[in-house]
Design an enzyme around this catalytic site. Structure first.
Site, PDB file in Angstrom:
ATOM      1  CG  ASN A  51      -1.957  -0.948   1.274  1.00 29.19           C
ATOM      2  OD1 ASN A  51      -2.358  -1.626   0.308  1.00 29.19           O
ATOM      3  ND2 ASN A  51      -2.731  -0.998   2.255  1.00 29.19           N
ATOM      4  NE  ARG A 379      -8.037  -1.968 -10.254  1.00 27.96           N
ATOM      5  CZ  ARG A 379      -6.991  -1.297 -10.666  1.00 27.96           C
ATOM      6  NH1 ARG A 379      -6.051  -2.237 -11.285  1.00 27.96           N
ATOM      7  NH2 ARG A 379      -6.727  -0.135 -10.264  1.00 27.96           N
ATOM      8  NE  ARG A 409      -2.548   5.201 -11.037  1.00 23.40           N
ATOM      9  CZ  ARG A 409      -3.168   6.133 -10.603  1.00 23.40           C
ATOM     10  NH1 ARG A 409      -3.981   5.674  -9.375  1.00 23.40           N
ATOM     11  NH2 ARG A 409      -3.486   7.128 -11.230  1.00 23.40           N
ATOM     12  CG  HIS A 439     -13.922   2.973 -11.503  1.00 23.49           C
ATOM     13  ND1 HIS A 439     -14.748   3.188 -10.533  1.00 23.49           N
ATOM     14  CD2 HIS A 439     -12.986   2.335 -11.412  1.00 23.49           C
ATOM     15  CE1 HIS A 439     -14.268   2.428  -9.666  1.00 23.49           C
ATOM     16  NE2 HIS A 439     -13.004   1.815  -9.880  1.00 23.49           N
ATOM     17  CE1 TYR A 472      -9.050  -7.045  -3.003  1.00 21.43           C
ATOM     18  CE2 TYR A 472     -10.282  -5.721  -4.659  1.00 21.43           C
ATOM     19  CZ  TYR A 472      -8.998  -6.076  -4.111  1.00 21.43           C
ATOM     20  OH  TYR A 472      -7.967  -5.733  -4.555  1.00 21.43           O
ATOM     21  NE  ARG A 568     -10.491   0.034   1.471  1.00 25.95           N
ATOM     22  CZ  ARG A 568     -10.678   0.025   0.379  1.00 25.95           C
ATOM     23  NH1 ARG A 568     -11.318  -0.866  -0.109  1.00 25.95           N
ATOM     24  NH2 ARG A 568      -9.794   0.651  -0.375  1.00 25.95           N
ATOM     25  CG  HIS A 596     -14.249  -3.098  -3.297  1.00 21.76           C
ATOM     26  ND1 HIS A 596     -14.718  -2.954  -4.643  1.00 21.76           N
ATOM     27  CD2 HIS A 596     -13.182  -2.000  -3.769  1.00 21.76           C
ATOM     28  CE1 HIS A 596     -14.151  -2.353  -5.603  1.00 21.76           C
ATOM     29  NE2 HIS A 596     -13.157  -1.971  -4.860  1.00 21.76           N
TER      30      HIS A 596
END
Length: 718
Positions: A51, A379, A409, A439, A472, A568, A596
Site C-alpha cells: 500500500n 479489472r 492502473r 470505471h 473483496y 474504509r 469495497h
C-alpha cells in the site's frame, strides 16, 4: 504555512494524504492484533508495505508534479500547497515504518516457534551455509550484472521498486561506488534443505557475497536499496496522433512508467552517510526522501510461503478455510436467467459465489433468445471464465460489445492482452474516452421474447475479477427491470458514440449527473429535517474527498439529519465537530476481506432511496470518470442491504470510530455486550444458508451426452 486563498471552512475537513496514511496504519494495526492468526498478521505487514509503495508511486508522485507547476495549487480541504503536503507526509511516514519494522520482527520471532524461520546468513548452520555458498556460485553469481560507477561506467538507471546492492569501494585510485542489481529471474526466497521451513531471502545472499563480485577492490560499506519512482502517468499527458492505436499508446505509456522521476529511496540495514549522500545526489533526492528499514524492502514473497507450510502448521497460523457459498437467493436446479426474469437477485461477495453471474453470461452465450451482451470491464483476473464465455457468445453470433478500460492502473498490460483475445473471438472492443476512465461495472443482456425486447441488467460495486471476488466484499445486482434496462441500453449507445452527457431515468451516471443527483438527495433530507420529519443518510464507500459533497453533508448535519458513514480509507470529512458535523458518525472496518461496496441510502422510513454502484465520493469519480449507480427497487433486496449495513454499523471488533482530530479508536464495549465481527458474522450466515439449501440433483452422464448430441444436430441443420 500557506494562508489559503480559498473560502472553504477547514474546521471539519482534513488532508487526504494524512487520512490515507491513518488508514494504512489501521492495516498495520491488524498485524499487531493477537486475535488475528500469526501468518495472517505477517500478510498484513506485507499489505501495509505494498500500500505504501503505491502511495508513493501515485499520490506522492502526483504531489511532486503539482509542485512543479507555475500556477500554485491549493488543497481545498486544508489550504496547503503540494510542498506543504509533501512535508507533512515525509514527517508522518518514518514513524509508520518503525511500527512496521517492530511488527515484522515480533511476528518473525513468533513464527520460529512454528519452525518457520527467515534467517540471516550468520544464523545458518554449517551445512546450510555450504548449501547457500554452492547456490551462490551455481545459480546467482553467473547471472549478475554488477557495475562500478566512474567516467567510463555511467550511473545506471535504477528500475522502480527493484532491489540493488549498493557498495562503497576503495583501490589505489581512491574511493568509488558500485551497484549489483538483484536479478528478478531468481526466486525471492531460497529454501534450505530439511523438514523445517527455513529460508534466506535472495538479496541477503547477494549482499553477503558482494565482496566476491568486486574482488579487485576493498569493499568498505554495503547495503540493500530500492528506488520508488513516480508512476502517476496518463496517456493524455503525451501527444499522440489521432489515429494511433490506443493499445499501442498504452504499451508506450507502460514503458515510460519505469523511467519516471524517483520519489523515494529505501535502505535496508546500515549504510554509510557518504553512500547515502552519493545516491541522493545522483538520483536528485533530498534527505527526507530517504527511509531506513530493518525489514525487507519487498514483501511480495510472503504470500507464497504458505505453500511450504505443513498442513498442521497452516491450520494454527491462518484463518479457518472459507470458500464463497452458493447464493441464498437462487435455486441451483433452475437456470439463472429464468430466476432473474422473475425477481431481482443480489449477490454478496465473497460470502457468496460469483458463479451465478458467470452462469448468466454462459447461459446467454448459447441462448437463442439472446441478441447481444454488452459489458464494461475495468479489472480482470489473469485467468477469467468471463472472457471465455464472452468469446463463446461472439462465436455463437451474438453481438458482444466490451468497453475495456486500458488505463486501470497497474492492470494495463493484463487488460491489453484480454482486449486482443476478445477481438480475436469476434467481440467489438472499445476503449472509452480521452481524459475519462470508464470505471463503471455494468452488463446488459438483450433478449427477444415472443417478439418483445427484454433486458437483464447487472450492476456491481466491484470488478468482474474472479480472484478478488473471493477477497473483496462487493455487491452484484441482477435485475430484469425494464426501465433500468432501457437506461443501460442508452448508456452503451452513448459510450459507443462518445456522449458523456446522456440523460437517464433510473441510473445515476457520472460525470454528467451523478454528483448533482446525490446533492439533491441530501437536500431532500435537509428539507425533511427542517420540517421536523425523520431524516437519515447511510453511506458506505472506500473514500470521500469531494468538497461539494462534504460541505452538503455538513449542512445536512447542521440541519439535524442523522448521518452514518462507513468509510474504509480516505475520509476528508471529520465528524463530531461542534455545530458543524455533530450528527455525523464515521467508522472504518479493516479485516480479513477488503471492504469495497459503495452504497448510498437516503431516507428514514421503510422505503428510502438506495443506490449501489462503482463510485466513491471523490472528485476523480464524480467529475473525471464514467461511473454508474443503480437504484435498488426490490423490497426484498432493500431489506437485505439494510441488514448488511446494520450488522456493519454494530461491528465492535474490527470497526474503528473516526474522531474529530482524525484518529481512529476502537469502540467501547460495555460489560456483557456481545462482540460482533461483521465479516465473521457474514461468513457464518453464508455457511448456514448454504447448508439449508438442497444440493442440486446430479445430471446423469448419458443425458448430458445426448443433450450435447442433439444441440450439435440442431446447429448443423440451422
Amino acid at each position: 504555512m500557506t494562508v489559503a486563498k480559498l473560502h472553504e471552512d477547514f474546521s471539519y475537513t482534513q488532508d487526504r494524504e494524512l487520512s490515507w496514511l491513518r488508514f494504512n496504519e489501521r492495516v498495520l494495526e491488524e498485524s499487531r492484533d493477537p486475535e488475528v492468526p500469526l501468518y495472517e498478521r505477517l500478510k498484513f505487514v506485507s499489505i501495509f508495505t505494498s500500500n505504501l509503495d503505491e502511495f508513493f508511486m501515485i499520490r506522492v508522485g502526483s504531489l511532486f508534479d503539482m509542485a512543479l507547476l507555475k500556477e500554485e495549487h491549493i488543497d481545498n480541504k486544508t489550504g496547503l500547497t503540494p510542498k506543504e503536503q509533501l512535508s507533512n507526509i515525509f514527517k508522518a511516514v518514518p514513524a509508520l515504518c518503525k511500527q512496521k519494522d517492530k511488527s515484522f520482527a515480533e511476528i518473525e520471532e513468533r513464527l520460529r516457534q512454528h519452525d518457520i524461520s527467515n534467517l540471516s546468513i550468520k544464523e545458518l548452520e554449517s551445512s546450510e551455509k555450504k548449501y547457500i555458498e554452492k547456490y551462490w556460485k551455481t545459480y546467482i553469481l553467473p547471472i549478475l550484472s554488477p557495475q562500478v560507477v566512474d567516467s567510463h561506467h555511467p550511473f545506471p538507471h535504477l528500475e522502480n521498486k527493484a532491489l540493488y546492492i549498493a557498495v562503497m569501494l576503495k583501490d589505489k585510485g581512491g574511493e568509488t561506488y558500485g551497484i549489483i542489481p538483484v536479478p528478478t529471474s531468481l526466486p525471492k526466497v531460497i529454501f534450505l534443505p530439511g523438514s523445517s521451513v527455513r529460508y534466506v531471502l535472495t538479496e541477503q545472499v547477494v549482499l553477503e557475497y558482494a565482496a566476491q563480485v568486486f574482488d579487485m577492490y576493498d569493499l568498505t560499506n554495503k547495503t540493500i536499496i530500492s528506488i520508488t519512482r513516480n508512476a502517476d502517468i496518463s496517456p493524455e499527458d503525451d501527444s499522440f496522433e489521432v489515429d494511433d492505436d490506443f493499445r499501442l499508446r498504452m504499451r508506450k505509456v507502460l514503458k515510460k512508467r519505469a523511467r519516471l522521476a524517483p520519489v523515494r529511496m529505501e535502505i535496508q540495514g546500515e549504510a554509510d552517510q557518504k553512500l547515502i549522500d552519493y545516491f541522493c545526489e545522483r538520483l536528485g533526492l533530498r534527505k527526507e526522501q530517504v527511509f531506513l528499514s530493518k525489514s525487507p524492502l519487498g514483501m511480495g514473497y510472503i504470500f507464497a510461503l504458505q505453500d511450504k507450510f505443513p498442513q498442521t502448521t497452516l491450520s494454527r497460523i491462518t484463518y479457518p478455510p472459507f470458500e464463497p457459498q452458493p447464493s441464498r437467493s437462487l435455486n441451483r436446479e433452475e437456470s439463472v436467467t429464468s430466476q432473474v426474469l422473475r425477481h431481482d437477485i443480489l449477490l454478496f461477495y465473497p460470502y457468496e459465489q460469483m458463479d451465478p453471474f458467470l452462469q448468466l453470461i454462459r447461459e446467454s452465450a448459447s441462448d437463442p433468445n439472446v441478441l447481444s451482451i454488452k459489458i464494461t470491464i475495468y479489472r480482470l483476473a489473469s485467468q477469467a471464465k468471463l472472457i471465455e464465455y464472452l468469446a463463446q457468445a461472439a462465436e455463437n453470433n451474438k453481438d458482444v460489445t466490451v468497453l475495456m478500460e486500458l488505463r486501470a492502473r497497474f492492470d494495463e498490460e493484463n487488460n491489453i492482452n484480454w482486449s486482443e483475445r476478445l477481438e480475436e473471438a469476434g467481440c467489438q472492443v472499445i476503449y472509452g474516452f480521452e481524459g475519462f476512465k470508464v470505471h463503471s461495472k455494468i452488463c446488459l443482456i438483450t433478449r427477444r421474447d415472443k417478439g418483445d425486447i427484454q433486458y437483464i441488467t447487472q450492476v456491481g460495486t466491484g470488478n468482474y475479477n474472479e480472484k478478488t471476488a473471493k477477497l473483496y466484499t462487493d455487491l452484484s445486482l441482477m435485475t430484469a427491470n425494464q426501465e433500468i434496462g432501457n437506461d443501460a441500453a442508452i448508456f452503451f449507445k452513448n459510450m459507443a458514440i462518445a456522449n458523456l452527457e446522456g440523460s437517464y431515468r433510473q441510473l445515476l451516471v457520472a460525470p454528467h449527473a451523478m454528483k448533482n443527483v446525490l446533492l439533491d438527495c441530501i437536500d431532500e433530507e435537509i428539507v425533511k429535517a427542517k420540517a421536523g420529519q425523520p431524516a437519515k443518510i447511510v453511506l458506505k464507500m472506500n473514500s470521500i474527498t469531494e468538497r461539494l459533497l462534504i460541505d452538503k453533508l455538513a449542512e445536512a448535519s447542521q440541519a439535524g439529519v442523522e448521518i452514518h458513514m462507513i468509510v474504509r480509507g480516505i475520509c476528508c470529512i471529520v465528524p463530531h465537530v461542534p455545530e458543524k458535523t455533530d450528527n455525523i458518525d464515521i467508522t472504518s472496518i479493516v479485516g480479513r476481506f477488503l471492504e469495497h461496496p459503495r452504497i448510498y441510502i437516503f431516507g428514514a422510513g421503510d422505503d428510502p432511496k438506495i443506490y449501489i454502484g462503482s463510485a466513491d465520493m471523490m472528485t476523480r469519480n464524480t467529475d473525471r470518470r464514467v461511473e454508474i449507480a443503480c437504484p435498488v427497487l426490490s423490497p426484498q433486496v432493500k431489506q437485505r442491504i439494510f441488514h448488511i449495513l446494520d450488522v456493519m454499523l454494530r461491528d465492535n471488533v474490527k470497526a474503528r470510530v473516526l474522531q474529530s482530530d482524525g484518529r481512529y479508536l476502537k469502540k467501547q464495549v460495555a460489560p456483557g455486550e456481545a462482540l460482533i465481527n461483521s465479516q465473521e458474522y457474514f461468513i457464518a450466515v453464508a455457511k448456514e444458508m448454504a447448508a439449508k439449501q438442497p444440493a442440486p440433483v446430479p445430471v446423469k452422464k448419458k443425458k448430458r451426452v445426448l443433450g450435447r448430441f442433439f444441440r450439435m444436430l440442431a446447429e448443423k441443420f440451422e
